[in-house]
Scaffold this motif. Structure first.
Motif, mmCIF file in Angstrom:
data_model
loop_
_atom_site.group_PDB
_atom_site.id
_atom_site.type_symbol
_atom_site.label_atom_id
_atom_site.label_comp_id
_atom_site.label_asym_id
_atom_site.label_seq_id
_atom_site.Cartn_x
_atom_site.Cartn_y
_atom_site.Cartn_z
ATOM 1 N N VAL A 118 -1.177 -10.670 -12.216
ATOM 2 C CA VAL A 118 -2.433 -11.126 -11.616
ATOM 3 C C VAL A 118 -3.596 -10.482 -12.373
ATOM 4 O O VAL A 118 -3.436 -9.480 -13.067
ATOM 5 N N ASP A 119 -4.770 -11.075 -12.217
ATOM 6 C CA ASP A 119 -5.952 -10.561 -12.912
ATOM 7 C C ASP A 119 -6.718 -9.535 -12.089
ATOM 8 O O ASP A 119 -7.480 -8.741 -12.630
ATOM 9 N N GLY A 120 -6.541 -9.561 -10.774
ATOM 10 C CA GLY A 120 -7.250 -8.625 -9.909
ATOM 11 C C GLY A 120 -6.622 -8.598 -8.536
ATOM 12 O O GLY A 120 -5.759 -9.423 -8.205
ATOM 13 N N VAL A 121 -7.067 -7.635 -7.707
ATOM 14 C CA VAL A 121 -6.435 -7.404 -6.402
ATOM 15 C C VAL A 121 -7.495 -7.266 -5.314
ATOM 16 O O VAL A 121 -8.490 -6.543 -5.489
ATOM 17 N N LEU A 122 -7.261 -7.941 -4.200
ATOM 18 C CA LEU A 122 -8.018 -7.711 -2.959
ATOM 19 C C LEU A 122 -7.047 -7.070 -1.978
ATOM 20 O O LEU A 122 -5.950 -7.589 -1.773
ATOM 21 N N MET A 123 -7.433 -5.948 -1.353
ATOM 22 C CA MET A 123 -6.449 -5.203 -0.559
ATOM 23 C C MET A 123 -7.055 -4.589 0.689
ATOM 24 O O MET A 123 -8.117 -3.970 0.650
ATOM 25 N N SER A 124 -6.354 -4.787 1.818
ATOM 26 C CA SER A 124 -6.604 -4.032 3.036
ATOM 27 C C SER A 124 -5.485 -3.005 3.123
ATOM 28 O O SER A 124 -4.309 -3.366 3.218
ATOM 29 N N VAL A 125 -5.831 -1.731 3.099
ATOM 30 C CA VAL A 125 -4.855 -0.688 2.784
ATOM 31 C C VAL A 125 -3.973 -0.320 3.976
ATOM 32 O O VAL A 125 -4.299 -0.603 5.126
ATOM 33 N N SER A 126 -2.865 0.354 3.663
ATOM 34 C CA SER A 126 -1.884 0.736 4.679
ATOM 35 C C SER A 126 -1.845 2.232 4.944
ATOM 36 O O SER A 126 -1.752 2.664 6.078
ATOM 37 N N GLY A 127 -1.902 3.037 3.877
ATOM 38 C CA GLY A 127 -1.593 4.453 4.020
ATOM 39 C C GLY A 127 -2.769 5.382 4.049
ATOM 40 O O GLY A 127 -2.888 6.288 3.234
ATOM 41 N N GLU A 128 -3.667 5.168 5.011
ATOM 42 C CA GLU A 128 -4.877 5.993 5.036
ATOM 43 C C GLU A 128 -4.589 7.456 5.353
ATOM 44 O O GLU A 128 -5.354 8.330 4.975
#
Length: 336
Positions: A118-128
């Motif tokens: 992929v060229d880029g990533v949008l992410m809602s994180v898991s391990g805060e």
């Protein structure tokens, strides 16, 4: 002496990886003095950039990844809808990865897509609450990452979030104004950014409304409906709250089931407000009062930031930080 890589070179120069990476490009937007210093240090340390890998990254896949904790929550499906809208207009496809709130899955996803898939990533994180320094090994210049909703505060990346504190404060104020004296806060994970921020808004509203903060009125729940049913059945019986602020949608749904089974009347015995993008909130009996986040707009903003980066739009060295407003929609579940 161990092999020199771009991370060690950046550390030796006290520069970011992306700055060092730009120094090896033609026509890069980098101060000439800084570029000269990078190239000089690279020569001294016998560092050679991997131009083959760089060339691979220049061959765009026209695909972006969207990493979310779950798909059962309508909120995330709406965000994906917003991302897809924008991506489609720019000729991009999306790949969806679900972490199930597992930091190990998140790490593996990022590792697997760092190879040019992929060229880029949008992410809602898991391990805060976990060690997420693994992201420091990602070259964000080659693989741009934008965080949305749940973010890592100690990683300098673009973010798109909502006004969680203000929304939680306003919802709690609404419950107080409608006569609630024992307001419960239902949360899945108090260590997550949204859980902490929303809880702080709830607690501050209690204080400003002249009500005490009672730790016993904060219910630690889970992501499992069956488990939440047992937790809330005991919690409501023992604590007898007259108001509830649910920090996520599934907890409001669980509360409705428990109230029905236990003969607790909504809103006469218990008033409920929830963070929710549930499209059928108005059709519930009684209709559910919600803090409705602009989920589609979150996806659109995040996608626009990422695609701007991929197209070379200069942000002036600043990482965009967007905060969108949510809306308190009062319905029958919290009315007098």
């Amino acid at each position: 002496m161990s092999k020199i890589d771009i991370i060690k070179l950046a550390k030796a120069l006290n520069l970011s990886k992306s700055t060092v990476s730009r120094a090896f490009r033609d026509n890069s937007d980098i101060n000439p003095t800084t570029k000269e210093r990078v190239l000089k240090m690279a020569k001294e340390l016998n560092y050679r950039p991997n131009h083959y890998a760089s060339n691979l990254r220049e061959q765009k896949s026209k695909t972006i990844a969207v990493v979310v904790p779950e798909l059962a929550n309508n909120y995330f499906t709406q965000i994906i809808q917003g991302v897809e809208r924008v991506a489609k207009t720019k000729g991009y496809h999306i790949l969806i990865f679900v972490t199930d709130d597992d930091i190990q899955k998140e790490k593996e996803f990022i590792r697997s897509i760092s190879n040019g898939r992929v060229d880029g990533v949008l992410m809602s994180v898991s391990g805060e609450s976990e060690d997420h320094s693994y992201l420091n090994r990602v070259d964000f210049d080659w693989l741009p990452v934008v965080l949305f909703d749940r973010v890592y505060d100690d990683i300098e990346l673009p973010t798109v979030v909502t006004d969680d504190y203000d929304s939680s404060y306003l919802a709690t104020q609404h419950l107080i104004a409608n006569g609630c004296k024992r307001i419960a806060y239902l949360v899945v994970n108090k260590e997550q950014s949204i859980g902490k921020t929303r809880m702080q808004g709830y607690m501050d509203a209690l204080h400003d409304g002249g009500l005490p903060t009672d730790e016993l009125l904060i219910a630690d729940c889970s992501n499992a409906y069956d488990e939440n049913a047992l937790i809330l059945k005991t919690f409501l019986a023992e604590q007898n709250p007259d108001g509830v602020l649910a920090s996520v949608e599934r907890l409001a749904v669980s509360a409705y089931y428990v109230c029905r089974d236990q003969g607790i009347r909504i809103p006469e015995d218990l008033k409920i407000v929830a963070f929710s993008s549930l499209e059928i909130a108005e059709l519930l009996n009684p209709s559910l009062s919600t803090i409705t986040q602009p989920a589609i707009q979150i996806g659109e903003h995040a996608a626009n930031i990422l695609l701007d980066k991929l197209s070379g739009v200069d942000s002036g060295g600043l990482q965009p930080q967007i905060v969108l407003s949510s809306e308190l929609v009062v319905r029958d579940s919290s009315r007098l």
